[in-house]
Enzyme design. Sequence first.
Site, mmCIF file in Angstrom:
data_model
loop_
_atom_site.group_PDB
_atom_site.id
_atom_site.type_symbol
_atom_site.label_atom_id
_atom_site.label_comp_id
_atom_site.label_asym_id
_atom_site.label_seq_id
_atom_site.Cartn_x
_atom_site.Cartn_y
_atom_site.Cartn_z
ATOM 1 N N SER A 127 37.603 36.183 24.169
ATOM 2 C CA SER A 127 36.518 35.521 24.902
ATOM 3 C C SER A 127 35.166 35.712 24.232
ATOM 4 O O SER A 127 34.905 36.731 23.585
ATOM 5 C CB SER A 127 36.447 36.066 26.331
ATOM 6 O OG SER A 127 37.617 35.770 27.048
ATOM 7 N N GLU A 128 34.311 34.719 24.418
ATOM 8 C CA GLU A 128 32.939 34.757 23.890
ATOM 9 C C GLU A 128 31.986 34.274 24.977
ATOM 10 O O GLU A 128 32.429 33.725 26.004
ATOM 11 C CB GLU A 128 32.832 33.853 22.653
ATOM 12 C CG GLU A 128 33.675 34.314 21.478
ATOM 13 C CD GLU A 128 33.572 33.415 20.261
ATOM 14 O OE1 GLU A 128 34.330 33.619 19.312
ATOM 15 O OE2 GLU A 128 32.718 32.489 20.268
ATOM 16 N N GLU A 240 51.694 38.201 28.532
ATOM 17 C CA GLU A 240 50.400 38.635 29.058
ATOM 18 C C GLU A 240 50.340 38.422 30.570
ATOM 19 O O GLU A 240 49.988 39.342 31.329
ATOM 20 C CB GLU A 240 49.262 37.868 28.388
ATOM 21 C CG GLU A 240 47.900 38.220 28.960
ATOM 22 C CD GLU A 240 46.775 37.393 28.358
ATOM 23 O OE1 GLU A 240 45.607 37.691 28.655
ATOM 24 O OE2 GLU A 240 47.064 36.446 27.597
ATOM 25 N N ARG A 266 45.712 56.220 63.035
ATOM 26 C CA ARG A 266 44.456 55.914 63.711
ATOM 27 C C ARG A 266 44.715 55.441 65.149
ATOM 28 O O ARG A 266 45.478 54.487 65.357
ATOM 29 C CB ARG A 266 43.708 54.835 62.932
ATOM 30 C CG ARG A 266 42.444 54.298 63.597
ATOM 31 C CD ARG A 266 41.349 55.313 63.677
ATOM 32 N NE ARG A 266 40.086 54.696 64.081
ATOM 33 C CZ ARG A 266 39.000 55.373 64.415
ATOM 34 N NH1 ARG A 266 39.010 56.704 64.380
ATOM 35 N NH2 ARG A 266 37.899 54.734 64.767
ATOM 36 N N GLU A 367 42.854 29.274 38.962
ATOM 37 C CA GLU A 367 42.758 27.827 38.792
ATOM 38 C C GLU A 367 43.487 27.366 37.528
ATOM 39 O O GLU A 367 44.181 26.331 37.526
ATOM 40 C CB GLU A 367 41.292 27.401 38.749
ATOM 41 C CG GLU A 367 40.544 27.549 40.066
ATOM 42 C CD GLU A 367 40.175 28.990 40.401
ATOM 43 O OE1 GLU A 367 39.808 29.264 41.560
ATOM 44 O OE2 GLU A 367 40.264 29.865 39.496
#
Length: 379
Positions: A127-128, A240, A266, A367
């Site tokens: 990425s850039e 990935e 609780r 997306e």
Amino acid sequence: MGSRLTEEQAAFAAAVRDFAKRECGTREQRDALTDGGREAHHPELYRRLADLGWLGVCLPEEHGGSGGGTSDACLFLEETSYGMVPCGGFITTVITAKAYERFGSERQRREVLSGVARGDVLAVAMSEPGAGSDVGALRCRARQERDGTWVIDGQKTWISNAHCAESILLVARTGEDKHGGLTMFHLPAVTPGVEIRGIETMRGREVNDVYLTDVQLPADSVVGEVNGGWRQLMAGLDHERLFLAANMLGLARRAFDDAVAYVREREQFGRPVGSFQALRHRVADLATEIECTRLLVREVASDCDAYPEKLFPREASMAKLKATELAKRVTLEGMQMMGGYGYTTEFDMERHLRAAVVSTVYGGTSEIQRDVIGKTYGL
């Protein structure tokens, strides 16, 4: 692996769980290892995982690995995430190692993969500032001199684990064609001209800017083929996305178990809050979604092992989309069920939320995953 673990995998998962419980099973232990939650990677603990032989879980035996497959790597990621083991460098390492294993030269595979098995961390710099989802818009440029040396100038951003990596797999532009002009390079992190600056995030230190100024690399630093980077990147997307899915599945499981433990204890109006129908139904829905996601992730991992030459873009994107969106939902629901305590730093739920919320962005946004899935149906 399918939906069931083999005896060996079940034993492996149990061993990872035992390690996590022993080494970082308490909040005090985790705080000490992570600087109060600011660091996702602890180098000394990571080396101990290497000594156990676990970091080479899906590497070839000739490079110091155990010869396992994608299923084993996913199992390790799921269990270390569930156990909150601060080994954040492994996720980028296992993703990057797959590229070296498939496209690297013999020297690169020997040096890099054996280093991974010993505890080296790898990062991938893609990425850039002006190129995120649109990978073809990369501008970081590599030019080759007459003597074969590559000279690289540019900037990368959002680079996970670059600050603790020994090597960076750099993607740079070597031609003018949008997709056909990209090349992968093996970049040792200590190379002169490389500057790594941390980016502060709501989770602490995990991503970085990487500046490259007149960086010089030898001719044999190319990983794979010159101008073949786009094809090589696409070939690695299944793994990935699947590894990221496994990691977030583990986080979703942990957040769910933490929330259930809380609502069991609780009490309000004279009884545990988990006994109220509103919370009981919420728990039922989340448990069902977690089990569905577990089956999906394991099935896709099994397919990747069974058919190593085949690509699974639809299935891998489904797994990434489902697991990351689920992790975000479970942590938000967990915080809601815990009320104000879920928002405090006294409990882990706020950490779970900070880790989960960004998972629908990195590694391809939700997306993008939906777009990929839609395209596989000819849309």
